[in-house]
Design an enzyme around this catalytic site. Sequence first.
Site, PDB file in Angstrom:
ATOM      1  N   LYS A  59      -5.859 -36.092 -44.899  1.00  0.00           N
ATOM      2  CA  LYS A  59      -5.274 -35.262 -43.829  1.00  0.00           C
ATOM      3  C   LYS A  59      -5.559 -33.780 -44.084  1.00  0.00           C
ATOM      4  O   LYS A  59      -5.997 -33.062 -43.195  1.00  0.00           O
ATOM      5  CB  LYS A  59      -3.759 -35.490 -43.786  1.00  0.00           C
ATOM      6  CG  LYS A  59      -3.004 -34.478 -42.956  1.00  0.00           C
ATOM      7  CD  LYS A  59      -1.518 -34.755 -42.930  1.00  0.00           C
ATOM      8  CE  LYS A  59      -0.720 -34.136 -44.057  1.00  0.00           C
ATOM      9  NZ  LYS A  59      -0.497 -32.689 -43.974  1.00  0.00           N
ATOM     10  N   ASN A  60      -5.314 -33.345 -45.325  1.00  0.00           N
ATOM     11  CA  ASN A  60      -5.435 -31.914 -45.611  1.00  0.00           C
ATOM     12  C   ASN A  60      -6.875 -31.431 -45.652  1.00  0.00           C
ATOM     13  O   ASN A  60      -7.131 -30.229 -45.665  1.00  0.00           O
ATOM     14  CB  ASN A  60      -4.727 -31.575 -46.928  1.00  0.00           C
ATOM     15  CG  ASN A  60      -3.221 -31.600 -46.773  1.00  0.00           C
ATOM     16  OD1 ASN A  60      -2.698 -31.752 -45.667  1.00  0.00           O
ATOM     17  ND2 ASN A  60      -2.514 -31.463 -47.881  1.00  0.00           N
ATOM     18  N   ARG A 131       2.400 -26.610 -39.234  1.00  0.00           N
ATOM     19  CA  ARG A 131       2.038 -25.312 -39.786  1.00  0.00           C
ATOM     20  C   ARG A 131       0.519 -25.119 -39.854  1.00  0.00           C
ATOM     21  O   ARG A 131       0.015 -24.009 -39.719  1.00  0.00           O
ATOM     22  CB  ARG A 131       2.660 -25.206 -41.174  1.00  0.00           C
ATOM     23  CG  ARG A 131       2.386 -23.933 -41.852  1.00  0.00           C
ATOM     24  CD  ARG A 131       3.004 -23.937 -43.232  1.00  0.00           C
ATOM     25  NE  ARG A 131       2.314 -22.987 -44.085  1.00  0.00           N
ATOM     26  CZ  ARG A 131       2.567 -21.699 -44.102  1.00  0.00           C
ATOM     27  NH1 ARG A 131       3.498 -21.201 -43.341  1.00  0.00           N
ATOM     28  NH2 ARG A 131       1.892 -20.881 -44.893  1.00  0.00           N
ATOM     29  N   CYS A 155       9.961 -23.878 -42.630  1.00  0.00           N
ATOM     30  CA  CYS A 155       9.959 -25.330 -42.534  1.00  0.00           C
ATOM     31  C   CYS A 155      10.856 -25.861 -43.630  1.00  0.00           C
ATOM     32  O   CYS A 155      11.385 -25.092 -44.438  1.00  0.00           O
ATOM     33  CB  CYS A 155       8.555 -25.887 -42.641  1.00  0.00           C
ATOM     34  SG  CYS A 155       7.890 -25.754 -44.284  1.00  0.00           S
ATOM     35  N   ARG A 160       7.551 -20.350 -46.202  1.00  0.00           N
ATOM     36  CA  ARG A 160       6.110 -20.456 -45.960  1.00  0.00           C
ATOM     37  C   ARG A 160       5.552 -19.385 -45.020  1.00  0.00           C
ATOM     38  O   ARG A 160       5.108 -19.673 -43.907  1.00  0.00           O
ATOM     39  CB  ARG A 160       5.766 -21.851 -45.418  1.00  0.00           C
ATOM     40  CG  ARG A 160       6.108 -22.936 -46.403  1.00  0.00           C
ATOM     41  CD  ARG A 160       5.749 -24.301 -45.897  1.00  0.00           C
ATOM     42  NE  ARG A 160       4.399 -24.698 -46.213  1.00  0.00           N
ATOM     43  CZ  ARG A 160       3.898 -25.901 -45.958  1.00  0.00           C
ATOM     44  NH1 ARG A 160       4.616 -26.801 -45.366  1.00  0.00           N
ATOM     45  NH2 ARG A 160       2.665 -26.201 -46.279  1.00  0.00           N
ATOM     46  N   ASP A 346       2.320 -31.889 -53.753  1.00  0.00           N
ATOM     47  CA  ASP A 346       2.419 -32.988 -52.784  1.00  0.00           C
ATOM     48  C   ASP A 346       2.647 -34.352 -53.446  1.00  0.00           C
ATOM     49  O   ASP A 346       2.812 -35.351 -52.747  1.00  0.00           O
ATOM     50  CB  ASP A 346       1.160 -33.041 -51.906  1.00  0.00           C
ATOM     51  CG  ASP A 346       1.155 -31.939 -50.859  1.00  0.00           C
ATOM     52  OD1 ASP A 346       2.179 -31.254 -50.707  1.00  0.00           O
ATOM     53  OD2 ASP A 346       0.115 -31.764 -50.178  1.00  0.00           O
ATOM     54  N   ARG A 438       3.211 -38.447 -39.761  1.00  0.00           N
ATOM     55  CA  ARG A 438       2.388 -37.237 -39.783  1.00  0.00           C
ATOM     56  C   ARG A 438       1.276 -37.355 -40.822  1.00  0.00           C
ATOM     57  O   ARG A 438       0.206 -36.773 -40.644  1.00  0.00           O
ATOM     58  CB  ARG A 438       3.242 -36.017 -40.129  1.00  0.00           C
ATOM     59  CG  ARG A 438       4.196 -35.586 -39.047  1.00  0.00           C
ATOM     60  CD  ARG A 438       4.818 -34.259 -39.417  1.00  0.00           C
ATOM     61  NE  ARG A 438       3.793 -33.381 -39.953  1.00  0.00           N
ATOM     62  CZ  ARG A 438       3.985 -32.495 -40.916  1.00  0.00           C
ATOM     63  NH1 ARG A 438       5.159 -32.350 -41.464  1.00  0.00           N
ATOM     64  NH2 ARG A 438       2.993 -31.746 -41.349  1.00  0.00           N
TER      65      ARG A 438
HETATM   66  C1  UD1 Z   1      -1.414 -26.783 -48.154  1.00  0.00           C
HETATM   67  C2  UD1 Z   1      -1.247 -28.260 -47.837  1.00  0.00           C
HETATM   68  C3  UD1 Z   1       0.110 -28.763 -48.304  1.00  0.00           C
HETATM   69  C4  UD1 Z   1       0.301 -28.427 -49.788  1.00  0.00           C
HETATM   70  C5  UD1 Z   1       0.044 -26.955 -50.063  1.00  0.00           C
HETATM   71  C6  UD1 Z   1       0.071 -26.600 -51.540  1.00  0.00           C
HETATM   72  C7  UD1 Z   1      -2.598 -28.500 -45.849  1.00  0.00           C
HETATM   73  C8  UD1 Z   1      -2.653 -28.751 -44.394  1.00  0.00           C
HETATM   74  N1  UD1 Z   1      -1.386 -28.438 -46.408  1.00  0.00           N
HETATM   75  O1  UD1 Z   1      -0.411 -26.099 -47.430  1.00  0.00           O
HETATM   76  O2  UD1 Z   1       0.174 -30.171 -48.111  1.00  0.00           O
HETATM   77  O3  UD1 Z   1       1.635 -28.745 -50.170  1.00  0.00           O
HETATM   78  O4  UD1 Z   1      -1.255 -26.582 -49.562  1.00  0.00           O
HETATM   79  O5  UD1 Z   1      -0.833 -27.376 -52.240  1.00  0.00           O
HETATM   80  O6  UD1 Z   1      -3.607 -28.408 -46.506  1.00  0.00           O
HETATM   81  N2  UD1 Z   1       2.352 -18.552 -49.064  1.00  0.00           N
HETATM   82  C9  UD1 Z   1       2.745 -17.265 -48.801  1.00  0.00           C
HETATM   83  N3  UD1 Z   1       2.036 -16.544 -47.880  1.00  0.00           N
HETATM   84  C10 UD1 Z   1       0.952 -17.071 -47.228  1.00  0.00           C
HETATM   85  C11 UD1 Z   1       0.560 -18.376 -47.520  1.00  0.00           C
HETATM   86  C12 UD1 Z   1       1.276 -19.104 -48.447  1.00  0.00           C
HETATM   87  O7  UD1 Z   1       3.726 -16.759 -49.375  1.00  0.00           O
HETATM   88  O8  UD1 Z   1       0.344 -16.368 -46.404  1.00  0.00           O
HETATM   89  C13 UD1 Z   1       3.133 -19.362 -50.036  1.00  0.00           C
HETATM   90  C14 UD1 Z   1       3.804 -20.542 -49.369  1.00  0.00           C
HETATM   91  O9  UD1 Z   1       5.042 -20.170 -48.804  1.00  0.00           O
HETATM   92  C15 UD1 Z   1       3.948 -21.503 -50.506  1.00  0.00           C
HETATM   93  C16 UD1 Z   1       2.712 -21.228 -51.358  1.00  0.00           C
HETATM   94  O10 UD1 Z   1       2.249 -19.944 -50.973  1.00  0.00           O
HETATM   95  O11 UD1 Z   1       5.112 -21.219 -51.246  1.00  0.00           O
HETATM   96  C17 UD1 Z   1       1.602 -22.262 -51.194  1.00  0.00           C
HETATM   97  O12 UD1 Z   1       1.190 -22.288 -49.853  1.00  0.00           O
HETATM   98  P1  UD1 Z   1      -0.285 -22.686 -49.409  1.00  0.00           P
HETATM   99  O13 UD1 Z   1      -1.128 -22.939 -50.599  1.00  0.00           O
HETATM  100  O14 UD1 Z   1      -0.733 -21.681 -48.418  1.00  0.00           O
HETATM  101  O15 UD1 Z   1      -0.005 -24.063 -48.685  1.00  0.00           O
HETATM  102  P2  UD1 Z   1      -0.497 -24.508 -47.255  1.00  0.00           P
HETATM  103  O16 UD1 Z   1      -1.908 -24.110 -47.046  1.00  0.00           O
HETATM  104  O17 UD1 Z   1       0.509 -24.139 -46.239  1.00  0.00           O
END
Ligand code: UD1
Length: 460
Positions: A59-60, A131, A155, A160, A346, A438
């Site tokens: 999925k990711n 998201r 969420c 996030r 995850d 999902r």
């Molecule tokens: C992706 C995965 C999700 C996984 C996560 C971490 C997808 C669709 N989802 O989510 O399943 O759990 O990686 O491996 O691929 N953050 C900020 N600011 C930002 C972006 C992120 O503070 O602009 C923080 C987030 O709140 C979180 C952390 O960074 O605490 C990790 O987020 P991120 O690596 O961006 O995860 P996702 O890409 O949302």
Amino acid sequence: MPTDQANTWASVALLSPVPDTPQQVEVDADVLAKASALDALRVVGGNALYGRVTISGAKNAALPLLCAAILTRDPVQFTNVPVGLADIKTLSALLISFGVTVGLRSDGVAILRADNIKSTSASYDLVRKMRASILTLGPILAREGHAEVSLPGGCAIGTRPVDIHLGGFEKMGAKISIENGYIKASAPNGLHGAKVELPFPSVGATENIMMAATLAKGKTTIQNAAREPEIVALANCLNSMGAAISGQGTDTISIQGVEQLHGASFEVIPDRIEAGTFMLAVAMTGGKIILEKADIEPLESLVTLLQEAGVSVEEENGFVVVSRDPAKPLKGTDIMTAPFPEFPTDLQAQYMAMLALCEGAGMVTETVFENRFMHVPELNRMGANIRIQGNSAIVRGVEKLSGANVMATDLRASVALVLAGLVADGETTVNRIYHLDRGYENLVDKFRNLGAEVERVKGQ
Ligand code: UD1
């Protein structure tokens, strides 16, 4: 079919049989969510798992890949797409709202064509459901010079924010404002290359900035980039579309902008989180399962822990064979989640479910998300002994879990409760399983084929 259209299609190495033109999918994520919102899983514990299970496409990995199709007018074809997932349908609906033609076929083939972007705005209605919709911002901005995407908001697993994504676009010359809950980004003269250092190796920000940079003028360098296999897959796909990316899989990614990208055909990598979930399931129930189409290389952090716990994980003839003698006790170890290649957040909830039954005590520390322990009170309702202390959870192993009515508020927490139900005494009802829809394709059938007693029922 008009000749020019036929030519465009011919430019992609399409697998056969594929329709001459992509069929517009009927996607109504609302209907889907309502249909499953009140569904529950009834699990009767006690069966060891035996048999074969085919791991779906990730999925990711699939979500950013589908967004990458926005970057070219040509058709792009993906195989091994987990087309049954609600998240894939939600993203398809969003892409269709931009004017992208999306065809999803039940055998996992997706064909997208973004020859005519009619809208550059992603509505709150679609973004709030998922998201990952934010991943359309970079490609739309790069291609059209402006984009408007609703803020995804918080969420269940944390606030996030998307500040790291936006900071990257600003470095590349975009003007960003937040108006009425929408991110408005514009770069009328196009984006330019830049040195972008991420404060945290965010997966989504790395993907978004990398996609936007493919069409920027000049070279972009992303420092402290995320190194997840899904990022490597996205970079490889973009390169097969004509991009010039190097360093994917390391913490420094370089992207030399090009004039335009073209169509391509790309296979989605196996879902490492789904594979890890099945490994943990058999670790808990005992038995022997064979994972087909799985890749254990990116799961080294989990596999090492499983082997230490007394679980056998072997690669045999291209399959992954996982087994555990149910008579032998499991030995749990402490874990700390962190960006790849460390232990994935995850798989944290599922690992904790296993730890609940291990000999002795273990500690789970969550460093990626600030609120990812919602499964703890529910596991405790099933007889686990887990105490939360800040961003750690101390798990004291118990002999047995007992079936209960439980509910989870996110995808991985939900599946952790299913795993607990597979070994608990009696019956467990996991309510509100739309989270599972999902991210896990055919979960019920996959577990049933392995001998588990699981069925979908109406919940509360
Ligand atoms: C992706 C995965 C999700 C996984 C996560 C971490 C997808 C669709 N989802 O989510 O399943 O759990 O990686 O491996 O691929 N953050 C900020 N600011 C930002 C972006 C992120 O503070 O602009 C923080 C987030 O709140 C979180 C952390 O960074 O605490 C990790 O987020 P991120 O690596 O961006 O995860 P996702 O890409 O949302």
